[in-house]
Design a protein around this motif. Sequence first.
Motif, short mmCIF file in Angstrom:
data_model
loop_
_atom_site.label_atom_id
_atom_site.label_comp_id
_atom_site.label_asym_id
_atom_site.label_seq_id
_atom_site.Cartn_x
_atom_site.Cartn_y
_atom_site.Cartn_z
N GLU A 148 0.89 -1.17 0.00
CA GLU A 148 0.00 0.00 0.00
C GLU A 148 0.92 1.21 0.00
O GLU A 148 1.56 1.50 1.00
CB GLU A 148 -0.88 0.00 1.25
CG GLU A 148 -1.82 -1.20 1.30
CD GLU A 148 -2.36 -1.44 2.71
OE1 GLU A 148 -3.46 -0.94 3.00
OE2 GLU A 148 -1.69 -2.10 3.50
N GLU A 173 -3.57 6.70 -1.98
CA GLU A 173 -3.13 5.40 -1.47
C GLU A 173 -3.31 4.39 -2.60
O GLU A 173 -4.42 4.12 -3.06
CB GLU A 173 -3.91 4.97 -0.23
CG GLU A 173 -3.40 3.61 0.25
CD GLU A 173 -3.88 3.19 1.63
OE1 GLU A 173 -4.20 4.07 2.45
OE2 GLU A 173 -3.93 1.97 1.88
N GLU A 203 1.63 -6.30 8.54
CA GLU A 203 1.75 -5.07 7.77
C GLU A 203 2.78 -4.19 8.48
O GLU A 203 2.59 -3.84 9.64
CB GLU A 203 0.39 -4.38 7.73
CG GLU A 203 0.38 -3.05 7.01
CD GLU A 203 -1.00 -2.39 7.03
OE1 GLU A 203 -1.83 -2.77 7.88
OE2 GLU A 203 -1.23 -1.51 6.21
N LYS A 223 -3.68 -5.77 14.46
CA LYS A 223 -4.27 -5.14 13.29
C LYS A 223 -5.72 -4.74 13.55
O LYS A 223 -6.51 -5.52 14.06
CB LYS A 223 -4.18 -6.16 12.14
CG LYS A 223 -4.99 -5.84 10.92
CD LYS A 223 -4.24 -4.94 9.98
CE LYS A 223 -5.11 -4.60 8.78
NZ LYS A 223 -4.77 -3.31 8.22
MG MG Z 1 -4.21 -1.28 4.96
#
Ligand code: MG
Length: 493
Positions: free
Chosen positions: A20, A167, A226, A277
């Motif tokens: 991302e 994004e 992430e 997350k």
């Molecule tokens: Mg994300």
Amino acid sequence: MSDYRIQGATGEWEVVIGLEVHAQVVSEAKLFSGAATAFGAEPNTQVSLVDAAMPGMLPTPNVECIRQAVRTGLAIDAKINQWSRFDRKNYFYADLPQGYQISQLYHPLVGEGQITVDLPGENGAGATKTIGIERIHVEQDAGKLMHDQHPSFSYVDLNRSGVALMEIVSRPDMRSPEEAGAYVRKLRAILRYVGSCDGNMEQGSMRADVNVSVRKPGEAFGTRTETKNVNSVRFIMAVIEHEARRQVEVIEDGGVVVQETRLYDPDRNETRSLRSKEDAHDYRYFPDPDLLPLELSDAFVEDCRASLPELPDAKRSRYEGELGLSAYNADVLTAEVETARWFEALLAAGKGDAAFAQRASNWVISDLFGALNKLGKGIEDSPVTPAQASSLLGLVADGTLSGTLAKQVFEIMLETGEDPDKIVEERGLKQTSDTGAIEAVIAEIMAANADKVAEYRAGKDKLFGFFVGQTMKAMAGKANPGVVNELLKKALG
Ligand code: MG
Ligand code: ADP
């Protein structure tokens, strides 16, 4: 390339990567306010009442930011959603005065697209791979917290608060650190060609959230982590490598990978857990009641399309096809928009045919790049202009300068910024094809080296180079090498 594997105790593991990328939109003003966006301003000097979230302030979309995102979408062959909508993403943090970020969850401006990346294959044979893009949405950036300025306080700089970001969300299509690196470089090149993001990773204009999971080849995707806000290609690749190994160890030790957000510490080259997350429902997303949905007309989208420049892939195949450049030269000259611009200005100045393009491309890649490298300068700051370079190449083409003299003249151009014609004229650097003068020098050299002449005539052919060298030296490098060769052959018999 795609068979990159992590070797674990239980066998080989495949790595799955999705990125991302947050790209700061090039615009004078912020996404929903008129405050300026220039980098490096004094803290809190580019903050409107909207950005500071004063009560009663209302956002007004900046059409330029929307235009840039649409142009970016078109540049990656993406579907443009002519109806899109802004949502509030609610969370509390000291760099976010509104208490929510205006973003797009349910109806992003740009839908599915793709980017073709170039992978250096084995034996120098290049391969390409297409990476899917899931979406591009437009959102506000947050402010910046400044720690370590005072023993007991942290400060906040809201200059970045409300700046427009795109994004760009990839599909989990990458399988190695190299593929991810190639993807980010290609994306950056496209953004810079389009002019929608300056791609300056050191200044934070582009940063990536790196999603990584591992699996046994052929099995279903594993749980991903992430790693947030990674701001260089090298770090992105390091995160993938490190995170994949860590996950393999966790699984092989009998544990499970937890879906979580991690941070990268470049000093220790490790990632560590930041928080578990969040899911979308943690952010209590809802349509922003202060903003109407965006509805784009066909004309607006067509206008965006018409404003796009020739993009790197198209340019590269044109350089190969129309200009007849080698794949390597075409690749190098189109990789960065500044290089392509400079090269095209050089072609225009040279009114060049294919032969000129060929010579010009070699000269840019070897001579100019070599010189700029030494000077530590980018091509946009080249002390020699395309017009001057074109004159220099012209002087070589018409025989005024030999290759050696051209290099000498180029050195002087770099130092003085003067035109090559002037340098050649004033310093007497012209190449001479004056056969009388050259013959006289050859006669002297043969007289002084009678032994070598005899050896040469007896069959020691490689001495020819010695005579060429001596003649050129005696003529201070100014003799036309072709003429020297011809006259030497004649004189030596
Ligand atoms: Mg994300
Ligand atoms: P979220 O919005 O929660 O961050 P998304 O489904 O939008 O989740 O995915 C975010 C990113 O994670 C995308 O770039 C996607 O390609 C990547 N991704 C999704 N699943 C995986 C996986 N199993 N391994 C690696 N990356 C993944």
